[in-house]
Design a protein around this motif. Structure first.
Motif, mmCIF file in Angstrom:
data_model
loop_
_atom_site.group_PDB
_atom_site.id
_atom_site.type_symbol
_atom_site.label_atom_id
_atom_site.label_comp_id
_atom_site.label_asym_id
_atom_site.label_seq_id
_atom_site.Cartn_x
_atom_site.Cartn_y
_atom_site.Cartn_z
ATOM 1 N N ASP A 68 1.541 6.469 5.343
ATOM 2 C CA ASP A 68 0.589 5.511 4.782
ATOM 3 C C ASP A 68 1.122 4.808 3.531
ATOM 4 O O ASP A 68 0.400 4.047 2.889
ATOM 5 N N GLU B 171 -9.377 3.638 1.815
ATOM 6 C CA GLU B 171 -8.816 3.715 0.464
ATOM 7 C C GLU B 171 -7.731 2.681 0.199
ATOM 8 O O GLU B 171 -7.499 2.300 -0.951
ATOM 9 N N LYS C 145 0.859 -1.184 0.000
ATOM 10 C CA LYS C 145 0.000 0.000 0.000
ATOM 11 C C LYS C 145 0.894 1.232 0.000
ATOM 12 O O LYS C 145 1.722 1.413 0.903
HETATM 13 ZN ZN ZN Z 1 -4.792 4.835 4.550
#
Ligand code: ZN
Ligand code: BES
Ligand code: MN
Length: 500
Positions: A286, A347, A263
């Motif tokens: 993130d 997301e 991610k």
């Molecule tokens: Zn996130």
């Protein structure tokens, strides 16, 4: 970066600014760990007593500095606590050595060279000391006008067998892996105005050239054309468009191929489902999963392991711009599945869905994804360990025991079937959120929908340990930690050795 060498001379004779020795916490006070003998001789055998007088106990992370006596070339002796050791008389374990070496290296910031005279009878000890020292010496100073305090310049591990092949290989492994953990940390710590998806992809291209990796970058045009609705949907509210990066290391004699999927949300504002104040400040972290995947591929290449490893980095910035995806929109993911977006802050699973389907097309022997996916996983496990979910209990156990051996705290988590229906959608195939209870497991079940039939898969939710907000300890700095890199590299080594 800090240099790592294996010293052929004794700890007392080595020319360095400081010499590091280990102290073990015992019922009758502190005692010296193996490796400290030469230094202790220079104290006429009184070093442990002197340390006790100074208040030292040998507790984990404790650092005591004292002037070196005649007979020790270095000016300063640094005594570092190893904590208690097992009652069976065995010495400190690998993680105790890594942590102590890390604490010592951090306490030696600004020094040019230090000799590490910690227990180093076995090659595994040498590797642990080297890894801990290099990770502990790490500092992120790129944005400080004065360049910050320079990290310790050189770590000389005083090995029991400096000419031994296994000991030399251990030093090389420590240097390769630690430098890649530190590469991941640098990426995580880089502010999101500079580390855009495009800049991240450029960094991968640079490294690919340097280490002979094959790299392909899908830009926004290619993503639209290819039908990557998840990555595009998340990235469409940002002024800096998304990317999907495929970076591959191959070995001519490889019998196994692993896919690592990361991610890579370079900043997670939450999008239209905007995060409240207090939840935004660290969201540059993130992309820690993508950073770990990238670093692990490079480390595998540096080590020349007999395995193929393909890294997939799903890079996007989650912003609430005028073009942003709305709660209520339906996205068509790569491969055709439709997802109703009910919360734009969920997301990570959307970008990962595209990447998992794409990675599955190549039919790797196993897929491991790494993601700062849910706050729920932090509530479940605390901020010190990542959760492991898998479609194969045996593989989940393998990942857990591998992580443990590498000193990366983690815990196996289930994927309960009953939670699957909680993300049914009235409109699309599925929704991007489900039950709040067990939110980390719901996210894992969502990802499972996108893993190719019959492919062994594990999901590491690193939301807790990816970014350390407290005071540094052991070899863990403030900020990006680089968690999961060592586990991924160890899995690649096992695959290379035919273990799975
Ligand atoms: Zn996130
Ligand atoms: N990036 C966050 C998860 C996260 C939280 C990582 C804290 C590191 C620290 C993720 O995108 C997110 O926002 N998840 C939501 C999901 C929810 C809306 C279903 C969450 O956990 O609140
Ligand atoms: Mn989010």
């Amino acid at each position: 970066m800090t240099a790592l060498t294996l010293s052929t001379s004794s700890a007392a004779a080595l020319r360095a600014d400081a010499v590091v020795v280990g102290v073990i916490k015992g019922p009758k006070g502190p005692r010296l760990a193996p490796g400290a003998e030469a230094v202790d001789s220079a104290f006429d055998g009184g070093l442990a007593a002197t340390l006790e007088t100074l208040g030292a106990t040998g507790g984990e992370g404790e650092v005591t500095k004292l002037p070196a006596p005649a007979g020790v070339k270095a000016a300063v002796v640094v005594a570092v606590g190893l904590g208690e050791t097992p009652e069976d008389g065995s010495g400190p374990d690998a993680e105790a050595l890594r942590k102590a070496a890390g604490s010592a290296a951090r306490a030696l910031a600004g020094a040019k060279k230090a000799a590490f005279a910690l227990p180093a009878a076995e090659a595994a000890d040498v590797e642990a000391v080297g890894t801990g020292a290099l990770l502990g010496a790490y500092a992120f100073t790129a944005y400080q006008a004065d360049g910050g305090k320079a990290p310790l310049g050189e770590v000389a591990v005083v090995g029991a067998k400096p000419r031994d092949k296994a000991h030399k290989a251990a030093v090389e492994r420590a240097a390769a892996v630690a430098s890649e953990v530190n590469r991941a940390r640098d990426l995580i710590n880089t502010p999101p105005n500079d580390l855009t998806p495009k800049a991240f992809a450029a960094a991968v291209k640079d490294a690919a050239k340097e280490f002979g990796l094959k790299v392909e970058v899908l830009d926004e045009k290619a993503l639209i054309k290819g039908g990557y609705g998840g990555i595009m949907g998340v990235g469409q509210g940002s002024a800096t468009p998304p990317r999907l990066v495929r970076v591959a290391y191959t070995h001519a004699d490889a019998e196994r191929t692993l896919a690592f999927v990361g991610k890579g949300i370079t900043y997670d504002s939450g999008g239209i489902s905007l995060k409240p104040p207090g939840h935004n400040e660290t969201m540059k972290c993130d992309m820690s999963g993508a950073a770990a995947v990238f670093a692990a591929v490079v480390a595998t290449a540096k080590l020349g392991l007999r395995v193929n490893v393909t890294g997939w980095l799903a890079l996007a910035e989650n912003m609430p711009g005028g073009g942003a995806v709305r709660p209520g929109d339906v996205l068509r993911m790569y491969g055709g599945k439709t997802v109703e977006v009910l919360n734009t802050d969920a997301e990570g699973r959307l970008v990962l869905a595209d990447a998992l389907v794409r990675a599955s097309e190549e039919r790797p022997d196993a897929i491991v994804d790494v993601a700062t996916l849910t706050g729920a996983m932090i509530l479940a496990l605390g901020d010190g360990r990542f959760g492991i979910m898998s479609n194969d209990d045996g593989f989940r156990t393998r990942v857990h025991t591998t992580a443990l051996a590498e000193g990366e705290d983690s815990w196996p988590m289930p994927l309960p079937k009953q939670l699957r229906k909680t993300f049914d959608s009235p409109t699309a195939d599925i929704a991007n959120i489900g039950a709040r209870q067990g939110g980390g497991l719901v996210a894992g079940l969502f990802l499972k929908e996108f893993v190719g039939e019959g492919i062994t898969w594990a999901h590491l939710d690193i939301a807790g340990p990816a970014f350390h907000e407290g005071a540094p300890f052991g070899y863990t700095p403030k900020g990006g930690t680089g968690t999961a890199v060592r586990t991924l590299v160890a899995l690649a080594r096992q695959a290379a050795d035919g273990a799975f």
